[in-house]
Design a protein around this motif. Structure first.
Motif, short mmCIF file in Angstrom:
data_model
loop_
_atom_site.label_atom_id
_atom_site.label_comp_id
_atom_site.label_asym_id
_atom_site.label_seq_id
_atom_site.Cartn_x
_atom_site.Cartn_y
_atom_site.Cartn_z
N ALA A 163 0.80 -1.23 0.00
CA ALA A 163 0.00 0.00 0.00
C ALA A 163 0.83 1.27 0.00
CB ALA A 163 -0.94 0.01 1.21
N TRP A 198 -0.74 6.33 -0.46
CA TRP A 198 -0.99 5.91 0.93
C TRP A 198 -1.44 7.09 1.79
CZ3 TRP A 198 1.68 7.36 5.44
CH2 TRP A 198 1.25 6.71 6.58
N ASP A 215 -4.99 6.55 3.56
CA ASP A 215 -5.00 6.15 4.97
C ASP A 215 -4.90 7.29 5.97
OD1 ASP A 215 -5.14 3.63 3.96
OD2 ASP A 215 -3.37 2.85 4.98
N ALA A 249 -1.22 -6.77 10.93
CA ALA A 249 -1.87 -6.38 9.67
C ALA A 249 -0.94 -6.54 8.48
CB ALA A 249 -2.35 -4.93 9.75
N TYR A 250 0.37 -6.64 8.72
CA TYR A 250 1.32 -6.50 7.62
C TYR A 250 2.10 -7.76 7.26
CZ TYR A 250 0.53 -1.56 8.65
OH TYR A 250 -0.04 -0.32 8.86
N ARG A 301 -3.33 -6.73 -1.34
CA ARG A 301 -3.85 -5.55 -0.64
C ARG A 301 -5.33 -5.71 -0.34
NH1 ARG A 301 -1.80 -1.93 -3.81
NH2 ARG A 301 -3.65 -1.54 -5.10
N ALA A 302 -6.08 -6.28 -1.27
CA ALA A 302 -7.51 -6.51 -1.03
C ALA A 302 -7.71 -7.51 0.11
CB ALA A 302 -8.18 -7.02 -2.31
N ARG A 321 -5.59 -8.10 2.55
CA ARG A 321 -5.17 -7.45 3.79
C ARG A 321 -6.23 -6.49 4.31
NH1 ARG A 321 0.38 -4.04 4.04
NH2 ARG A 321 -1.00 -2.28 3.63
N SER A 322 -6.98 -5.89 3.41
CA SER A 322 -8.01 -4.95 3.84
C SER A 322 -9.11 -5.64 4.64
CB SER A 322 -8.62 -4.23 2.62
OG SER A 322 -9.41 -5.13 1.85
N ARG A 323 -9.20 -6.96 4.54
CA ARG A 323 -10.20 -7.70 5.32
C ARG A 323 -9.69 -8.07 6.72
NH1 ARG A 323 -11.00 -9.58 -0.03
NH2 ARG A 323 -9.63 -11.40 0.21
N ALA A 371 -7.77 -3.55 10.91
CA ALA A 371 -6.82 -2.50 10.57
C ALA A 371 -6.20 -1.91 11.83
CB ALA A 371 -7.52 -1.40 9.78
#
Length: 677
Positions: free
Chosen positions: A249, A308, A312, A340-341, A399-400, A402-404, A407
């Protein structure tokens, strides 16, 4: 049951509103209560994205027994270092003096008059080798207060005096071109030859130092210029490819826990990313001048950083929030740093399928052993993918996915100085990289900060949800916002940004100036503390003094007013000793010295008759010597550099000036390049 912090402005303080501790916010009420009860003050300083602050909060401040001990023996005060950098600076100096190291959470014990007598950082709930437990420290401090009171009181006052005396800036001095080159050579010698940057672990992005190295690199192709470029290019490349950089991201973490930039401390701060955006944009231009393929990588990282920031950190009001937390919930619902990462090979194949997952794991350095904790890995891009389109699809898919995940929390507090640096970086990067659409982000942030933070001619340090806090702006706020507005004035040619910037610099002169030409960190009307902080050197960010130095140079070149040149020269003199003796603490001041002592001296370039992003504008930003000012706008539109600069023969026209004395105008890119060569 909540405590007094439930009504706080700061998100960090609100995190502690449910502690079984009768916290006070910083203020006279806390010290009056300490005097009434005849007990010390326990000062705890941190910030919302701080991982170890969360650890100590969970281990100690959420413990009812610790809460009872604190309430019985002390008056406890919580401070958000980002909201009150003055308080943080004063007591961080004490912590460094007493322990030889600093950091957050910072734990300091004060007399009811505010003088510190004991300090540390994180303390665990149970003793470890070389580290007492928090409870042991509380017992020791209580014993000292009850049985050695006179010694504690006298020693605390003496400690304040000694730190104040040691903290006086060096006498103003002057630099020669040889001094400047020696400082650059010192940086080259201190650099990590294998991984870039400076020092071992932990390793912080040297944002302002990169500006100085790239400025020196741009001055020619001699040995020192090439060495400066080698260090700068290695650093920004290794950071871009390392785990400190979010490969999905964009954006950078605050620092790496190893010297190879592989394992970050995962919080992501606005100030780091704003300063690095400028460094990557300038690095991309220099790489392209040298014909190096790294230019594409640097441009891509700059663009991802902007994406980013917009995705964000952008707030509803148009300014940028402070940070994203290091911690978030993992798959088991536990709060964990970096959750998250980080990835496992199995998680990659679950998202991408076996073939693409295996290929991505190899490319991004994810294996079964893991590079982080519990078999997980950060994502690192040691080399560019052969198929960029394929990799872009991989990034989108990961990235999609990870968005789930849960956060990390966002500290949505808006800090004036950090937004100023972001506005400046967005404006400069837009022009350097030919992305004028980024100016909209800069203009929106500038409008938001001025509308919300500016009260008459005084800035408020922070705001949240469109409401300014009571915390007064410090020197870096005025200088940082002024710098952002000046950069916008250059990029847009609009007088309003110059006018507002000069007004902020006027207030800095009136309220912050010291007798020796430097700046105090706090205004002369601020709350009286045990001493008035004045840190002219740099740390992770520019100081108020070095930020005003950069802003004053631009103010002079845009306005033609000699007072701003004289102010810049006076500020440069106050940090000359840092440049010569400790250049790692004077990146922006060294960049200024490089420009001022260069054979290719900074110039002023006025361009009329074309829009921002036009061919003359792009050429001027790409070719002008370090420290130059380029402004594109309408003749006689209010910016003095554009005054009496008519369009020639109905076509876009450029004027190249030195000290506001201009060469004959040119109307072609080739003609402009000859004048700037």
């Amino acid at each position: 049951m909540t405590n007094r912090l439930a009504h706080s402005f700061s998100p960090y303080l609100l995190q502690h509103a449910d502690n079984p501790v009768a916290w006070f916010e910083w203020g006279e009420a806390a010290f009056e209560e300490a005097r009434r009860r005849d007990v010390p003050v326990f000062l705890s300083v941190g910030y919302a994205a701080c991982h170890w602050c969360h650890v100590m909060a969970h281990e100690s401040f959420e413990d009812p027994a610790i809460g009872e001990a604190l309430d019985q023996r002390f008056v406890s005060v919580k401070v958000d270092r980002e909201e009150r950098p003055d308080v943080d600076a004063i007591y961080m100096d004490v912590t460094m003096a007493l322990t030889g190291q600093g950091g957050w959470p910072m734990s300091v014990w004060l007399t009811p008059e505010g003088h510190a007598f004991h300090a540390g950082t994180y303390f665990p709930p149970t003793a470890r080798p070389g580290m007492p437990s928090f409870r042991q420290v509380l017992d020791a401090v209580t014993d000292a207060w009850e049985h050695r009171r006179e010694q504690v009181l006298a020693g605390s006052v003496q400690l304040t005096r000694e730190i104040e005396a040691r903290g006086q800036p060096p006498a103003p001095g002057t630099l020669t071109a040889a001094d400047v080159d020696q400082a650059i050579g010192s940086l080259v010698a201190q650099a990590d030859e294998a991984h870039g940057g400076f020092g071992g672990a932990p390793k912080f992005p040297p944002s302002s130092i990169l500006d100085a190295l790239v400025a020196r690199a741009s001055q020619g192709d001699g040995r020192l210029a090439d060495e400066a470029w080698r260090v700068a290019a290695l650093t920004v490349e290794r950071m871009a490819r390392g785990g400190i950089h979010d490969q999905l991201a964009g954006g950078f973490a605050r620092y790496a826990t190893d010297r190879a930039w592989a394992i970050p401390h995962f919080e992501k701060m606005l100030y780091d990313n704003a300063l690095l955006l400028g460094a990557y944009a300038r690095g991309a231009v220099e790489a392209r001048r040298r014909g190096e393929p790294l230019a594409e990588l640097f441009e891509r990282v700059a663009a991802q950083t902007v994406e980013w920031l917009a995705a964000d950190l952008l707030t509803e009001q148009g300014a940028f929030a402070s940070s994203l937390d290091a911690d978030s919930l993992d798959a088991q619902g536990a709060l964990r740093e970096g959750a998250a990462y980080v990835w496992t090979p199995e998680q990659l194949t679950d998202v991408l399928g076996t073939a693409d997952g295996d290929h991505a794991a190899q490319l991004l350095g994810v294996d079964a052993a893991g590079t982080f904790e519990h078999g997980t890995s950060t994502l690192q891009l040691s080399s560019d993918p052969e198929d960029r389109d394929w990799f872009d699809g991989v990034r989108d898919g990961l990235r999609a996915a990870r968005s789930r995940r849960p956060a990390p929390a966002r500290d949505d507090k808006v800090v004036a100085a950090w937004n100023g640096w972001a506005i400046a970086a967005l404006s400069d990067a837009a022009m350097l990289l030919g992305r004028p659409e980024w100016l909209r982000l800069a203009q929106r942030a500038a409008t938001s900060v001025l509308e919300i933070h500016l009260d008459a001619d005084r800035l408020r340090r922070t705001s949240r949800d469109g409401v300014a806090s009571a915390a007064p702006g410090v020197a870096e706020d005025y200088a940082g916002v002024a710098l952002g507005l000046l950069s916008l004035a250059c990029a847009t040619g609009e007088q309003i940004w110059l006018t507002r910037a000069l007004a902020l610099l006027e207030t800095l002169e009136r309220d912050f100036a010291a007798d020796d030409g430097s700046l105090y960190d706090t205004p002369n009307h601020a709350e009286s503390l045990v001493r008035r902080p004045r840190n002219v050197g740099e740390n992770a960010t520019p100081s108020g003094t070095t930020a005003m130095l950069r802003a004053s140079r631009i103010a002079y070149r845009l306005s033609g007013e000699d007072r701003w040149r004289e102010r810049a020269d006076a500020l440069a003199a106050t940090v000359a000793a840092y440049v010569a003796q400790a250049p790692r603490a004077a990146g922006w001041a060294l960049a200024d010295a490089v420009a001022e002592h260069a054979q290719r001296h900074p110039v002023e370039v006025a361009i009329v008759g074309e829009q921002a992003g036009g061919p003359l504008t792009r050429a001027a930003w790409r070719m002008a010597p370090a420290g130059s000012v380029v402004v594109t706008g309408v003749p006689d539109s209010g910016i003095p550099l554009l005054t009496a600069r008519p369009v020639v023969a109905g076509t876009a026209t450029a004027y190249v000036c030195r000290g506001h004395v201009c060469d004959l105008p040119v109307t072609t890119v080739e003609g402009l390049e000859r004048l700037l060569a």
